[in-house]
Design a protein around this motif. Structure first.
Motif, PDB file in Angstrom:
ATOM      1  N   GLY A   1      63.774 114.856  69.050  1.00  0.00           N
ATOM      2  CA  GLY A   1      64.893 114.523  68.169  1.00  0.00           C
ATOM      3  C   GLY A   1      64.640 113.233  67.408  1.00  0.00           C
ATOM      4  N   ILE A   2      64.080 112.242  68.107  1.00  0.00           N
ATOM      5  CA  ILE A   2      63.756 110.974  67.443  1.00  0.00           C
ATOM      6  C   ILE A   2      62.659 111.197  66.407  1.00  0.00           C
ATOM      7  N   GLU A   3      61.660 112.021  66.768  1.00  0.00           N
ATOM      8  CA  GLU A   3      60.582 112.314  65.815  1.00  0.00           C
ATOM      9  C   GLU A   3      61.153 112.914  64.524  1.00  0.00           C
TER      10      GLU A   3
ATOM     11  N   MET B   1      79.200  81.096  20.803  1.00  0.00           N
ATOM     12  CA  MET B   1      79.281  81.059  22.281  1.00  0.00           C
ATOM     13  C   MET B   1      80.673  81.429  22.758  1.00  0.00           C
TER      14      MET B   1
ATOM     15  N   GLY C   1      64.081 112.288  63.485  1.00  0.00           N
ATOM     16  CA  GLY C   1      65.029 111.324  62.923  1.00  0.00           C
ATOM     17  C   GLY C   1      66.462 111.791  62.950  1.00  0.00           C
ATOM     18  N   ILE C   2      66.837 112.551  63.968  1.00  0.00           N
ATOM     19  CA  ILE C   2      68.213 113.052  63.985  1.00  0.00           C
ATOM     20  C   ILE C   2      69.148 111.996  64.578  1.00  0.00           C
ATOM     21  N   SER C   3      70.402 112.062  64.152  1.00  0.00           N
ATOM     22  CA  SER C   3      71.391 111.139  64.695  1.00  0.00           C
ATOM     23  C   SER C   3      72.358 111.856  65.613  1.00  0.00           C
ATOM     24  N   GLY C   4      72.335 113.160  65.630  1.00  0.00           N
ATOM     25  CA  GLY C   4      73.207 113.923  66.510  1.00  0.00           C
ATOM     26  C   GLY C   4      72.937 115.399  66.311  1.00  0.00           C
TER      27      GLY C   4
ATOM     28  N   ARG D   1      63.209 113.141  72.726  1.00  0.00           N
ATOM     29  CA  ARG D   1      62.119 112.472  72.049  1.00  0.00           C
ATOM     30  C   ARG D   1      61.735 113.189  70.754  1.00  0.00           C
TER      31      ARG D   1
ATOM     32  N   ALA E   1      64.229 109.916  56.030  1.00  0.00           N
ATOM     33  CA  ALA E   1      62.896 109.388  55.756  1.00  0.00           C
ATOM     34  C   ALA E   1      61.868 110.506  55.718  1.00  0.00           C
TER      35      ALA E   1
ATOM     36  N   ILE F   1      73.083 109.526  55.060  1.00  0.00           N
ATOM     37  CA  ILE F   1      71.953 108.623  55.228  1.00  0.00           C
ATOM     38  C   ILE F   1      70.724 109.336  54.685  1.00  0.00           C
TER      39      ILE F   1
ATOM     40  N   ASN G   1      78.861 108.537  54.239  1.00  0.00           N
ATOM     41  CA  ASN G   1      78.177 108.589  55.534  1.00  0.00           C
ATOM     42  C   ASN G   1      76.783 109.179  55.424  1.00  0.00           C
TER      43      ASN G   1
END
Lengths: 156, 186
Positions: free
Chosen positions: B135-137, B1, B139-142, B133, B36, B33, B31
């Motif tokens: 853009g959200i579909e 041990m 999945g963009i961040s900018g 909207r 998805a 990500i 950074n």
């Protein structure tokens, strides 16, 4: 007491600074739910801020989306799942519980458990260690020999 | 041990060392990500044409009968890096024969028209995403963000930020070649 109350009340308007007046729903119940959901969602631009307190454009869009879906009758879980499908797990401030995140969820309690076990073992050992008060037979014999040796030399 | 415990510092040092090695790797972008959308069918969206522009609008159904892998670029006239990226995207279309679709993100139509008149219009289709909207579909961040979409309408690749500079260019170019959006020279 009154002063404290006033101070706390005066802080309230600043809590939801990023939510602009035109976003707020007329139904207070839905708005309250929107706030709860917004606190769970990460602003993907600012990385460590929830969308409820972020001024970023995308955060505003997500807040509007959350409210829009609330009005159409979605549950909180459905809305979170909808956004998660588009932005991935990253968008959730609380990481989901699944095989990939087991290490993340289990590591802290596991490490705490291991350190408690090791700590207990060390403590237990040190407490159980018998402090020897008497000499062993062979020691006594040796001491007697030394004493007699000195005795013959000095005392007489 | 006791003997096993003697190796504990070494094991701990190796674990931490390995972690630092991973963390300090210059090729790793903290950074970054994970998207998805990769390997998923392209999201649903239906965008009208930009007012005053000849390019038709852009929707999910435009992916239904593709004959080759395409580039989808999210851009805006107010986005300064997009201006720098525009020349790169144009070269992919004009020199490498890529097909390029555009999403005009939260832009005033007149500004977008002026911007494209000044810089040229390499886009086959441009959808006007006024409220972000779509853009959200996606999945963009900018903006800018650029996707590569396969013939079957599956999202193959996502590039965040402008494709400007040698490192970014070669990274995106490699992805384009791998996806079959452009033919390799020589």
């Amino acid at each position: 007491m009154r002063i404290v109350f006033i101070v706390i009340l005066s802080l309230f308007p600043f809590a939801g600074l990023a939510v602009e007046p035109d976003e707020i729903l007329s139904d207070p119940v839905l708005e309250e739910r929107a706030r709860v959901i917004s606190k769970e969602l990460r602003c993907v631009v600012c990385k460590n801020q929830d969308i409820d307190s972020s001024n970023a454009g995308v955060a505003r869009d997500l807040r509007l989306l959350v409210r829009e879906r609330l009005v159409t009758g979605d549950t909180n879980e459905e809305i979170l799942a909808y956004i998660q499908a588009r932005y991935g797990d990253f968008v959730l401030l609380k990481p989901p519980f699944k095989p990939e995140t087991y290490l993340l969820w289990f590591a802290p309690p596991l490490l705490a458990l291991i350190s408690i076990i090791i700590g207990a073992m060390v403590l237990f050992k040190s407490r159980n260690r018998k402090v020897r008060c008497s000499l062993t037979a062979s020691d006594e014999k040796e001491v007697a020999q030394i004493l007699t040796a000195f005795g013959t030399g000095d005392n007489k | 041990m006791k003997r096993i415990l003697a190796f504990a510092p070494l094991v701990i040092a190796l674990i931490f060392g390995g972690f630092f090695l991973w963390g300090l790797n210059p090729d790793r972008d903290p950074n970054e990500i994970p998207s998805a959308l990769i390997s998923q069918p392209a999201p649903n969206f239906d965008l009208p044409a930009v007012e005053g522009l000849e390019s038709p609008g852009f929707s999910r159904s435009d992916f239904d009968d593709l004959d080759k892998t395409v580039i989808v670029n999210v851009f805006a006239s107010w986005c300064v890096p997009c201006r720098a990226e525009h020349a790169v995207l144009t070269s992919f279309v004009e020199q490498d024969g890529a097909r390029l679709f555009g999403i005009n993100y939260k832009d005033k139509p007149e500004d977008a028209v002026e911007w494209l008149e000044n810089l040229g219009n390499p886009y086959e289709r441009i959808g006007a995403d006024f409220n972000g909207r779509a853009g959200i579909e996606w999945g963009i961040s900018g903006v800018p963000e650029t996707f590569i979409v396969g013939e079957d309408g599956t999202v193959i690749y996502r590039f965040v930020g402008p494709v400007v500079g040698d490192a970014q260019y070669s990274k995106f170019h490699t992805a384009l070649l791998a996806a079959g959006a452009i033919e390799g020279q020589n």
